[in-house]
Design a protein around this motif. Structure first.
Motif, mmCIF file in Angstrom:
data_model
loop_
_atom_site.group_PDB
_atom_site.id
_atom_site.type_symbol
_atom_site.label_atom_id
_atom_site.label_comp_id
_atom_site.label_asym_id
_atom_site.label_seq_id
_atom_site.Cartn_x
_atom_site.Cartn_y
_atom_site.Cartn_z
ATOM 1 N N ILE A 33 0.862 -1.179 0.000
ATOM 2 C CA ILE A 33 0.000 0.000 0.000
ATOM 3 C C ILE A 33 0.900 1.230 0.000
ATOM 4 N N GLY A 34 0.890 1.970 -1.112
ATOM 5 C CA GLY A 34 1.713 3.176 -1.225
ATOM 6 C C GLY A 34 2.877 2.956 -2.171
ATOM 7 N N ALA A 35 2.945 3.778 -3.236
ATOM 8 C CA ALA A 35 4.001 3.637 -4.250
ATOM 9 C C ALA A 35 5.065 4.714 -4.113
ATOM 10 N N GLY A 36 5.381 5.111 -2.867
ATOM 11 C CA GLY A 36 6.531 5.986 -2.630
ATOM 12 C C GLY A 36 7.793 5.143 -2.667
ATOM 13 N N ALA A 58 9.481 3.859 -0.264
ATOM 14 C CA ALA A 58 9.439 2.713 0.653
ATOM 15 C C ALA A 58 8.650 1.567 0.025
ATOM 16 N N ARG A 106 -2.661 7.966 -5.338
ATOM 17 C CA ARG A 106 -2.436 9.023 -6.341
ATOM 18 C C ARG A 106 -2.491 8.445 -7.762
ATOM 19 N N ARG A 134 6.256 11.311 -2.086
ATOM 20 C CA ARG A 134 6.880 12.591 -1.744
ATOM 21 C C ARG A 134 8.088 12.904 -2.619
ATOM 22 N N TRP A 154 17.775 16.137 -2.372
ATOM 23 C CA TRP A 154 19.220 15.992 -2.102
ATOM 24 C C TRP A 154 19.575 14.561 -1.701
ATOM 25 N N ALA A 166 -6.509 2.574 -0.146
ATOM 26 C CA ALA A 166 -6.843 1.534 0.851
ATOM 27 C C ALA A 166 -7.505 2.216 2.041
ATOM 28 N N ALA A 220 2.955 1.169 3.402
ATOM 29 C CA ALA A 220 4.085 2.094 3.221
ATOM 30 C C ALA A 220 3.530 3.483 2.914
ATOM 31 N N TRP A 237 3.319 21.045 0.760
ATOM 32 C CA TRP A 237 3.048 19.622 1.025
ATOM 33 C C TRP A 237 1.987 19.411 2.103
ATOM 34 N N TYR A 284 7.281 15.407 6.413
ATOM 35 C CA TYR A 284 7.857 14.133 6.879
ATOM 36 C C TYR A 284 7.742 14.055 8.390
ATOM 37 N N ALA A 295 13.469 5.883 3.486
ATOM 38 C CA ALA A 295 12.289 5.247 2.880
ATOM 39 C C ALA A 295 12.704 3.939 2.201
HETATM 40 C C1 FAD Z 1 9.320 19.143 0.320
HETATM 41 C C2 FAD Z 1 10.123 17.920 0.644
HETATM 42 C C3 FAD Z 1 11.497 17.945 0.484
HETATM 43 C C4 FAD Z 1 12.267 16.833 0.806
HETATM 44 N N1 FAD Z 1 13.599 16.860 0.588
HETATM 45 C C5 FAD Z 1 14.341 15.737 0.779
HETATM 46 C C6 FAD Z 1 15.709 15.705 0.401
HETATM 47 O O1 FAD Z 1 16.255 16.697 -0.120
HETATM 48 N N2 FAD Z 1 16.402 14.541 0.607
HETATM 49 C C7 FAD Z 1 15.816 13.427 1.145
HETATM 50 O O2 FAD Z 1 16.490 12.401 1.294
HETATM 51 N N3 FAD Z 1 14.508 13.445 1.486
HETATM 52 C C8 FAD Z 1 13.757 14.559 1.305
HETATM 53 N N4 FAD Z 1 12.428 14.556 1.609
HETATM 54 C C9 FAD Z 1 11.850 13.378 2.280
HETATM 55 C C10 FAD Z 1 11.565 12.228 1.328
HETATM 56 O O3 FAD Z 1 11.002 12.713 0.147
HETATM 57 C C11 FAD Z 1 10.607 11.257 2.031
HETATM 58 O O4 FAD Z 1 11.141 10.878 3.289
HETATM 59 C C12 FAD Z 1 10.347 9.976 1.243
HETATM 60 O O5 FAD Z 1 10.143 10.249 -0.123
HETATM 61 C C13 FAD Z 1 9.138 9.267 1.839
HETATM 62 O O6 FAD Z 1 8.888 8.069 1.143
HETATM 63 P P1 FAD Z 1 7.782 7.062 1.665
HETATM 64 O O7 FAD Z 1 7.699 5.964 0.676
HETATM 65 O O8 FAD Z 1 8.010 6.731 3.091
HETATM 66 O O9 FAD Z 1 6.413 7.905 1.658
HETATM 67 P P2 FAD Z 1 5.655 8.575 0.432
HETATM 68 O O10 FAD Z 1 6.601 9.027 -0.595
HETATM 69 O O11 FAD Z 1 4.740 9.588 1.027
HETATM 70 O O12 FAD Z 1 4.807 7.378 -0.194
HETATM 71 C C14 FAD Z 1 3.599 6.952 0.349
HETATM 72 C C15 FAD Z 1 2.596 6.715 -0.769
HETATM 73 O O13 FAD Z 1 1.386 6.221 -0.186
HETATM 74 C C16 FAD Z 1 0.293 6.770 -0.909
HETATM 75 N N5 FAD Z 1 -0.893 6.673 -0.043
HETATM 76 C C17 FAD Z 1 -1.200 7.410 1.049
HETATM 77 N N6 FAD Z 1 -2.333 6.949 1.617
HETATM 78 C C18 FAD Z 1 -2.758 5.900 0.865
HETATM 79 C C19 FAD Z 1 -3.850 5.004 0.951
HETATM 80 N N7 FAD Z 1 -4.757 5.097 1.926
HETATM 81 N N8 FAD Z 1 -3.975 4.036 0.014
HETATM 82 C C20 FAD Z 1 -3.058 3.920 -0.995
HETATM 83 N N9 FAD Z 1 -1.990 4.752 -1.117
HETATM 84 C C21 FAD Z 1 -1.845 5.719 -0.196
HETATM 85 C C22 FAD Z 1 0.747 8.184 -1.211
HETATM 86 O O14 FAD Z 1 0.033 8.734 -2.278
HETATM 87 C C23 FAD Z 1 2.233 7.974 -1.529
HETATM 88 O O15 FAD Z 1 2.454 7.761 -2.903
HETATM 89 C C24 FAD Z 1 11.633 15.665 1.298
HETATM 90 C C25 FAD Z 1 10.249 15.624 1.438
HETATM 91 C C26 FAD Z 1 9.495 16.737 1.123
HETATM 92 C C27 FAD Z 1 7.999 16.677 1.259
#
Ligand code: FAD
Length: 421
Positions: free
Chosen positions: A12-15, A17, A38, A44, A62, A211, A242, A357, A367, A405
């Motif tokens: 769950i979640g295509a970030g 992680a 999305r 993110r 970065w 989800a 995730a 954000w 975050y 992540a």
């Molecule tokens: C403005 C900004 C600048 C940043 N700068 C940096 C940087 O310079 N360097 C760095 O290392 N990190 C940086 N980060 C942090 C980094 O981007 C995040 O820590 C990382 O991308 C998070 O990944 P994730 O997979 O944990 O979460 P996410 O990327 O948030 O992925 C989670 C996914 O779950 C989906 N989702 C949510 N709820 C549901 C649901 N109920 N059902 C299905 N899907 C769902 C979302 O749409 C999303 O695609 C930055 C973040 C931001 C916002």
């Protein structure tokens, strides 16, 4: 055929992680389905192309030279990286009292030495805000150091555990000390290419799938959710959640998650951050400029061809700058005007793109941020419950980063593998 090849795992979640977990499980021979709310992958991390063809990062940007999880994933996927050529930590103060390079480094030295001399109980009870305010720094040095860290953490530093200063790469006096002078990178084709390249390798990535509920049955999990066409239901052998920690708190788990896990999830808060980016007519000089008063900062950098890209990007974090930069009224022109006055040598092309954000439905913040209570709960964030597993930056040692992540996704995939091998 191994037993695991019959097992169907939902992500769950295509970030970063979720996609790292999906890739790892796919390569281990599991059947994988990714459900993403999305209409794009990357979460993110969100790259887009400006009118002058420059690729910019609206989210995670970065990559440090020792972010081994991201760098390893770039290599694994055959992508190319671009060295930015600017040091994230070293900034020219344009608004506020000037702070020399030596004074900026000196602040790190003093913070590092002070932290090393403190006893563990003292560290456990303090916030980063209290810590910095008590450091023997000169006033401009303190204002700069405080504003730089608060910008990066995305939240009032009085609400962040001092222990997190050791946990956040790039913000940590200890870890930064090791990293000074290090290189920084982006993926040349945009950081989001990591998620896209993984999606290209997978058989089943479902966009627009939110989800809502996870029901644990004997050795299986039912996910219920909705798409724009109506509700859906999926039976899976295991699920990796995730998604951002604040949105995880809204998912209905049947039976309810054990209290320590629920409390851990609820104790983590999200910071707030925004970025603005605009095309320039000519190639700018390299720069990292800081406004200690608002506060926010901006930078330029090199692309994959080593030329300085015709773009400038700015970042602000925490609630403090929101009113002044027009985030509360969601008007990009207010911040764009500030950015122009900070960079009077640049001619811009077209409109600026701003992303707040906090207004993004599927993030609602930038975050994770950990208070002392939340820091005590960290071990519970990555514990699995029967066939439900958890990933996401908030579960990683290097929380709040792309590196964290990816690390969390690979760790969750390993937990699933151990369960089913
Ligand atoms: C403005 C900004 C600048 C940043 N700068 C940096 C940087 O310079 N360097 C760095 O290392 N990190 C940086 N980060 C942090 C980094 O981007 C995040 O820590 C990382 O991308 C998070 O990944 P994730 O997979 O944990 O979460 P996410 O990327 O948030 O992925 C989670 C996914 O779950 C989906 N989702 C949510 N709820 C549901 C649901 N109920 N059902 C299905 N899907 C769902 C979302 O749409 C999303 O695609 C930055 C973040 C931001 C916002």
């Amino acid at each position: 055929m191994t037993a695991r090849m019959n097992k169907h795992i939902g992500i769950i979640g295509a970030g970063f992680a979720g996609m790292a977990a999906a890739l790892e499980l796919h390569d281990l021979g599991f059947k994988v389905t990714v459900l993403e709310a999305r209409d794009r992958v990357g979460g993110r991390v969100w790259s887009t192309t400006l009118s002058n063809d420059e690729i910019v990062e609206l989210g995670g940007e970065w990559i440090k030279g020792r972010d081994n999880q991201v760098l390893g994933m770039i290599d694994r996927l055959g992508l190319s990286k671009a060295e930015v050529g600017v040091n994230f930590l070293e900034r020219k103060v344009i608004v506020g009292e000037p702070v020399s390079k030596d004074e900026q480094e000196g602040a790190h030295d003093i913070a590092e030495k002070t932290l090393a001399s403190m006893n563990k109980d003292d560290i456990k009870s303090r916030s980063i805000g209290e810590f910095i305010n008590a450091l023997p720094l000169n006033e401009p040095q303190k204002i700069f150091f405080y504003s730089r860290l608060q910008t990066s953490f995305g939240i009032d530093l009085n609400k962040v555990a001092l222990r997190m200063i050791e946990d956040m790469d790039g913000n940590s006096p200890r870890q930064t000390a090791n990293y000074r002078g290090g290189s920084y990178f982006r993926v040349a084709s945009g950081n989001m290419s990591i998620a896209q390249a993984i999606a290209d390798k997978l058989d089943d990535v479902r966009l627009g799938h939110e989800a809502i509920l996870a029901e644990q049955k004997q050795k299986s999990v039912t996910i219920r959710g909705k798409t724009s066409d109506g509700p859906f239901q999926l039976e899976l052998d295991a699920v990796v959640f995730a998604i951002p920690v604040n949105l995880l708190a809204d998912i209905e788990f049947v039976p309810a998650l054990p209290n320590p896990i629920k409390n851990a999830i609820n104790s983590v808060t999200m910071g707030t951050a925004a970025k603005i980016t605009a095309a320039t007519k000519e190639r700018p000089t390299l720069r990292a400029y800081h406004d200690s008063e608002t506060p926010y900062w901006c930078w330029t950098g090199r692309g994959g061809d080593s030329n300085v890209r015709k773009v400038i990007t700015a970042f602000c974090g925490s609630a403090t700058p929101r009113e002044k930069l027009g985030l509360n009224s969601n008007d990009p022109n207010i911040w764009f005007k500030e950015l122009k006055s900070m960079n009077p040598d640049l001619d811009f092309e077209g409109d600026a793109i701003m992303v707040d954000w906090s207004r993004e439905k599927w993030t609602q913040g930038c975050y994770s941020a950990f208070s002392n209570e939340a820091t005590d709960n960290i071990p519970y964030l990555k514990k699995s419950v029967e066939s439900i597993f958890f990933a996401g930056e908030h579960t990683a040692f290097n929380s709040a980063t792309m590196d964290g992540a990816i690390e969390s996704g690979l760790r969750a995939a390993n937990q699933v593998y151990k369960e089913f091998r």
